[in-house]
Write an enzyme that holds these catalytic residues in place. Structure first.
Site, PDB file in Angstrom:
ATOM      1  N   SER A 294       0.988  -1.197   0.009  1.00 35.56           N
ATOM      2  CA  SER A 294      -0.054   0.085  -0.091  1.00 35.56           C
ATOM      3  C   SER A 294       0.989   1.233   0.072  1.00 35.56           C
ATOM      4  CB  SER A 294      -0.955  -0.347   1.085  1.00 35.56           C
ATOM      5  OG  SER A 294      -2.095   0.852   1.071  1.00 35.56           O
ATOM      6  N   ASP A 305      10.511   4.982  -9.961  1.00 37.05           N
ATOM      7  CA  ASP A 305      10.295   5.554 -11.250  1.00 37.05           C
ATOM      8  C   ASP A 305      11.052   6.886 -11.533  1.00 37.05           C
ATOM      9  OD1 ASP A 305       8.402   3.648 -11.721  1.00 37.05           O
ATOM     10  OD2 ASP A 305       6.583   4.873 -11.547  1.00 37.05           O
ATOM     11  N   LYS A 319      -0.606  -3.785  -3.433  1.00 34.06           N
ATOM     12  CA  LYS A 319      -2.065  -3.299  -3.091  1.00 34.06           C
ATOM     13  C   LYS A 319      -2.029  -1.906  -3.781  1.00 34.06           C
ATOM     14  CE  LYS A 319      -4.968  -2.327   0.633  1.00 34.06           C
ATOM     15  NZ  LYS A 319      -5.192  -0.859   0.403  1.00 34.06           N
TER      16      LYS A 319
END
Length: 387
Positions: A294, A305, A319
């Protein structure tokens, strides 16, 4: 734990919700196209009537309504959408705030016994000499053997200033003894930091994301900088997530200014949460594993990224959805999945997880932390190149 927003409807919001329910029922009952729903509603009312009038034992109406609500939410087949009764909701709020009225111990079930896993320094339990490995056999005279963990925790927590009596046994002790404790406001730290000796590497562990986590992190970073931190090893292993805005603020210390996460709703509306750009600009390695979930995945995904650091360990839990917590009039709440999130590169990681840059498997009971060792090696190499 998950990741969630809070939604607290005002008085008019509640009236609108009630009005909306009435309108819905009118449509269901009288709308020709929804005849099947009308039949189902009639069946529901018939079942309620039969239970209320024919069941062997009297049943409280509140119990029936709560059961109907739980069944409705359960029908979504979404493990993250749940109805929280007042007690469950209160515990969730404590978890998000990171503080509660309690004794200062972490407990677990070990060999079918309620066992103290940790006593936090400076708390009532710590001052009374309770320590790791102690077994709690009674709570205020109530037998704790076979008691589920949630019940035990709820009995030990309570209003600040109130008393609770624990009966303790300890290996090697001749007999159990009673400990009388007064509950205090307990703040369980979510950030732990230390220098790895002789390396110039600051090790920072985040156990979850609460409202207090960003401030705890800032204090930890300030201290480690004074101790000579020249690189960061951020440990997100076994971090189940937590409060969304907390994760975004934390990400700001590790990634440059720009998007941290995109939140997408059913309507097509999208929100962007961005970093303020407090980036430390230090070599960074992030440890992740199968239990990183999460909000922890939001942070890990943003680091990956943006190229701000290297992920080491195992693929994360996966999740990629967000829950909103809606307060209800009866002091209960509905935790409902309302959105999905995407990483800065717009990757949907739900049920997929995040793959680390360097895969290092770790056996749960291994004596050597291979993931930690590999992370240190990578940081030492990066630091040497930067020198």
């Amino acid at each position: 734990m998950g990741m969630y927003y809070y939604y607290r409807p005002g008085r008019w919001g509640r009236w609108l919700a009630v009005l909306g329910l009435v309108v819905f029922l009118v449509i269901v009952v009288f709308g020709g196209m929804l005849a099947s729903n009308y039949k189902h509603l009639g069946t529901l009312l018939e079942v309620i009537h039969l239970v209320r009038t024919r069941y062997l034992e009297p049943v409280n109406a509140t119990t029936l309504v709560d059961g109907a609500i739980r069944g409705l939410v359960k029908s979504l087949n979404d493990p993250y959408s749940v109805y929280l009764d007042p007690g469950e909701y209160a515990r969730l709020q404590e978890q998000i705030r990171g503080s509660f009225g309690g004794l200062g111990i972490l407990v677990g079930i070990k060999e079918d016994q309620l066992t103290v896993m940790r006593a936090y320094e400076g708390t009532p339990a710590y001052r009374k000499g309770i320590r790791q490995g102690d077994v709690i056999v009674r709570i205020d005279g109530r037998d704790a053997r076979g008691m589920d963990l949630d019940t035990a925790v709820s009995l030990m927590r309570g209003p600040v200033g109130t008393e609770v009596k624990l009966t303790i046994t300890r290996k090697g002790a001749p007999q159990p003894w009673d400990v009388n404790l007064v509950r205090e406001e307990i703040s369980v730290p979510t950030v732990e930091g230390r220098m790895i000796p002789g390396k110039g590497i600051g090790y920072i562990s985040l156990t979850q994301f609460t409202e207090k986590t960003p401030d705890e992190l800032e204090s930890t970073i300030t201290r480690l900088k004074k101790e000579g931190m020249r690189a960061v090893l951020l440990d997100l292993r076994n971090n189940p997530g937590g409060e969304l805005r907390s994760a975004v603020k934390v990400a700001g210390y590790f990634i440059p200014r720009g998007p941290v996460v995109y939140i997408q709703y059913r309507s097509g509306r999208e929100e962007t949460y961005s970093s303020e750009g407090k980036n430390l600009n230090l070599p960074l390695v992030v440890l992740i594993n199968r239990a990183s979930a999460s909000a922890a995945e939001i942070l890990a995904g943003a680091v990956k990224d943006t190229g701000s650091g290297i992920l080491v360990g195992e693929k994360t839990f996966g999740k990629g959805i967000v829950q909103t917590v809606y307060e209800l009039d009866n002091s209960a709440a509905l935790k409902l999945t309302t959105a999905r999130y995407l990483t800065p590169a717009r990757h949907d990681i739900n049920k997929k997880g995040i793959v680390p840059d360097v895969v290092v498997e770790q056996e749960p009971q291994a004596q050597v932390d291979l993931q930690l060792e590999r992370a240190i090696q990578i940081l030492e190499s990066r630091m040497a190149r930067a020198a």
